[in-house]
Each structure stands twice: as C-alpha cells, then as structure tokens.
Enzyme design. Structure first.
Site, short mmCIF file in Angstrom:
data_model
loop_
_atom_site.label_atom_id
_atom_site.label_comp_id
_atom_site.label_asym_id
_atom_site.label_seq_id
_atom_site.Cartn_x
_atom_site.Cartn_y
_atom_site.Cartn_z
N GLY A 12 54.91 39.93 124.94
CA GLY A 12 54.67 38.55 124.53
C GLY A 12 55.65 37.54 125.10
O GLY A 12 55.84 36.46 124.53
N ARG A 99 42.80 43.35 127.65
CA ARG A 99 41.46 43.80 127.28
C ARG A 99 40.45 43.12 128.18
O ARG A 99 40.59 41.92 128.48
CB ARG A 99 41.12 43.38 125.83
CG ARG A 99 41.95 44.03 124.77
CD ARG A 99 41.48 45.40 124.39
NE ARG A 99 40.06 45.43 124.03
CZ ARG A 99 39.37 46.57 123.96
NH1 ARG A 99 39.94 47.72 124.23
NH2 ARG A 99 38.09 46.55 123.62
N HIS A 117 47.51 35.82 135.33
CA HIS A 117 47.42 37.11 136.01
C HIS A 117 48.56 37.20 137.02
O HIS A 117 48.83 36.23 137.74
CB HIS A 117 46.06 37.23 136.72
CG HIS A 117 45.87 38.56 137.36
ND1 HIS A 117 45.62 39.71 136.63
CD2 HIS A 117 45.95 38.95 138.65
CE1 HIS A 117 45.53 40.74 137.46
NE2 HIS A 117 45.72 40.30 138.69
N GLU A 151 33.61 37.35 135.29
CA GLU A 151 34.14 38.39 136.16
C GLU A 151 35.64 38.57 135.90
O GLU A 151 36.35 37.58 135.66
CB GLU A 151 33.92 37.97 137.62
CG GLU A 151 33.92 39.13 138.59
CD GLU A 151 33.67 38.64 140.02
OE1 GLU A 151 34.20 39.26 140.94
OE2 GLU A 151 32.97 37.62 140.17
N LEU A 152 36.13 39.80 135.98
CA LEU A 152 37.53 40.09 135.65
C LEU A 152 38.49 39.31 136.55
O LEU A 152 38.35 39.31 137.77
CB LEU A 152 37.79 41.60 135.82
CG LEU A 152 39.22 42.07 135.55
CD1 LEU A 152 39.58 41.92 134.08
CD2 LEU A 152 39.41 43.51 136.03
N THR A 180 59.37 35.51 135.73
CA THR A 180 60.16 34.27 135.51
C THR A 180 59.32 33.05 135.89
O THR A 180 59.44 32.00 135.24
CB THR A 180 61.46 34.27 136.34
OG1 THR A 180 61.14 34.35 137.72
CG2 THR A 180 62.37 35.42 135.95
N GLN A 181 58.50 33.17 136.90
CA GLN A 181 57.64 32.05 137.30
C GLN A 181 56.48 31.87 136.34
O GLN A 181 56.04 30.74 136.07
CB GLN A 181 57.12 32.27 138.73
CG GLN A 181 58.21 32.31 139.78
CD GLN A 181 59.08 31.07 139.74
OE1 GLN A 181 58.58 29.95 139.79
NE2 GLN A 181 60.39 31.25 139.64
N GLU A 182 55.95 32.98 135.82
CA GLU A 182 54.87 32.88 134.82
C GLU A 182 55.33 32.02 133.65
O GLU A 182 54.56 31.21 133.12
CB GLU A 182 54.47 34.27 134.32
CG GLU A 182 53.84 35.16 135.37
CD GLU A 182 53.37 36.49 134.79
OE1 GLU A 182 52.79 36.49 133.69
OE2 GLU A 182 53.58 37.53 135.44
#
Ligand code: GAR
Length: 211
Positions: A12, A99, A117, A151-152, A180-182
């Site tokens: 998290g 999921r 992602h 679509e995934l 770190t960028q996320e």
C-alpha cells in the site's frame, strides 16, 4: 464531498503516498474530495494497518471467500457504492490491487476508475514487468497511470514517469526506482483528475473516518 475509494492488495505504498498528498494539499477544501475508504482483497495487506492508523475506514474483502470472479466483483462494487451517491459518484483508485476485474465492474466505474502499472504502457502489461524490461534490454522503464478499460492494463494514459534501467539492475532494484516515481505521479494524476472532473463542489462535513 467527492469520495475516493482506494483498492489495495499488499504494502500500500502508493495508497500511503496518495493519503499523505490528500492531507498535505487539503483535498477536502481544495477539490471537495476526501479519501473515504481503503479496501483490500487480502486481510493481511500491510496497507490496511497504515490506513487504520490514519483513521480511515479500512476493510478487507477476501476474494477467496467467493466462488467466482463475478461474485467477488459484485460484492466489491456493493462495498464501494456505500461511498457513492447519485450526485457525487466516487472515484475508485487501484493502487497495487492485484486482481483482474470483470468487464461489468470496469463498465460500472467507467471514467472514474484509475490504475497504476509499473511499466511504460503499452509495453509490458501484466506481471513481472521489471524482469521483462531487463530481459528485453530496455534502457528505460517507468510507470503509467491510466483510466481502466476492459482489457488488462489498458485505457487512456493520464501520466507516465521514466527511469533509467542501469547496468546490474535486478527486478528488485528497478522496482524500487520505479516505485519512487509512482509515489509522485499517482497523487499528481488524481489531483489532475479531480480538477478536470470538478462537478459542483460541496461543503458538507467530512464523513467519520475520512481525511
Ligand atoms: C506497484 O508497483 C504498482 O504499480 C503495482 O504493484 C505495486 C504495488 O505497490 N501494480 C501492478 O502491478 C498492477 N498491475 P504498493 O502496494 O506498495 O503500492
């Protein structure tokens, strides 16, 4: 007040970055938005503890309790929709939620379902992104925030960050650099979404357990 529901499966850290930004930048007053709940499909997700410590509504909905993917997604939508209203639909933020979602779930939250992602989409959707980027000889990798479509790991891209892939990188070292960028781009992309999708701001008191 516009409610934000964050879905997690594990550590998290992206959720924590979003929560901290919401606090620092006073999303309630700035955008009429609040983090209303953190939901995990795993009861042992460490992120639930952080959410509880922040006084947020934190809840597990264990997917193994459901016979089918559809049954789990229906129950999950029922939980999310407790934080919804017809005039102020909730924003649903997937933050390390591991999921695959059913088309019905994705359609229900179309335009208000975000995901992050850990690759430069459309490269490397799915799992093991960092090892695949290393194996492919990529010189750069990164992360992508996008609106979710059926679509995934697909859908309109809202933000991306690029990091170098360095000689000697392992999936672990590259993942840490990307993460770190996320933590920067996800709160920024949500902020931008709140600005762009600014319906009537309201000044009601925040719900209990919301920040
Ligand atoms: C993050 O790297 C996120 O991009 C990834 O899982 C990690 C969760 O970390 N998500 C996916 O791979 C989804 N396809 P966190 O729990 O510390 O935020």
């Amino acid at each position: 007040m516009r409610n934000i529901v964050i879905l997690i499966s594990g550590g998290g850290s992206n959720m924590a970055a979003i929560v901290k930004t919401a606090q620092r930048d006073a999303w309630r007053t700035a955008y009429g938005a609040q983090i209303a709940a953190v939901i995990s499909n795993r009861a042992d997700a460490k992120g639930l503890l952080f959410a509880q410590e922040q006084g947020l509504h934190a809840q597990a909905l264990d997917h193994t309790d459901f016979a089918t993917r559809e049954a789990f997604d229906t129950a999950l939508a029922g939980l999310i929709d407790r934080f919804d209203s017809t005039t102020q639909p909730a924003l649903v933020v997937l933050a390390g939620f591991m999921r695959i979602l059913t088309p019905g779930f994705v359609a229900r939250y179309a335009g208000r379902l975000l995901n992050i992602h850990p690759s430069l989409l459309p490269a490397f959707p799915g799992l093991h992104t960092h090892q695949r980027a290393i194996d492919a000889g990529c010189k750069f990798s990164g992360a992508t925030v996008h609106l979710v479509s059926a679509e995934l790991d697909c859908g309109p891209i809202l933000a991306q960050a690029v990091v170098p892939v360095l000689p000697g990188d392992t999936a672990t070292t590259l993942a840490a650099r990307v993460l770190t960028q996320e933590h920067l781009i996800y709160p920024q992309a949500i902020t931008q979404w709140l600005v762009t999708n600014n319906q009537a701001k309201c000044s009601v008191e925040p719900a209990d357990g919301a920040i």
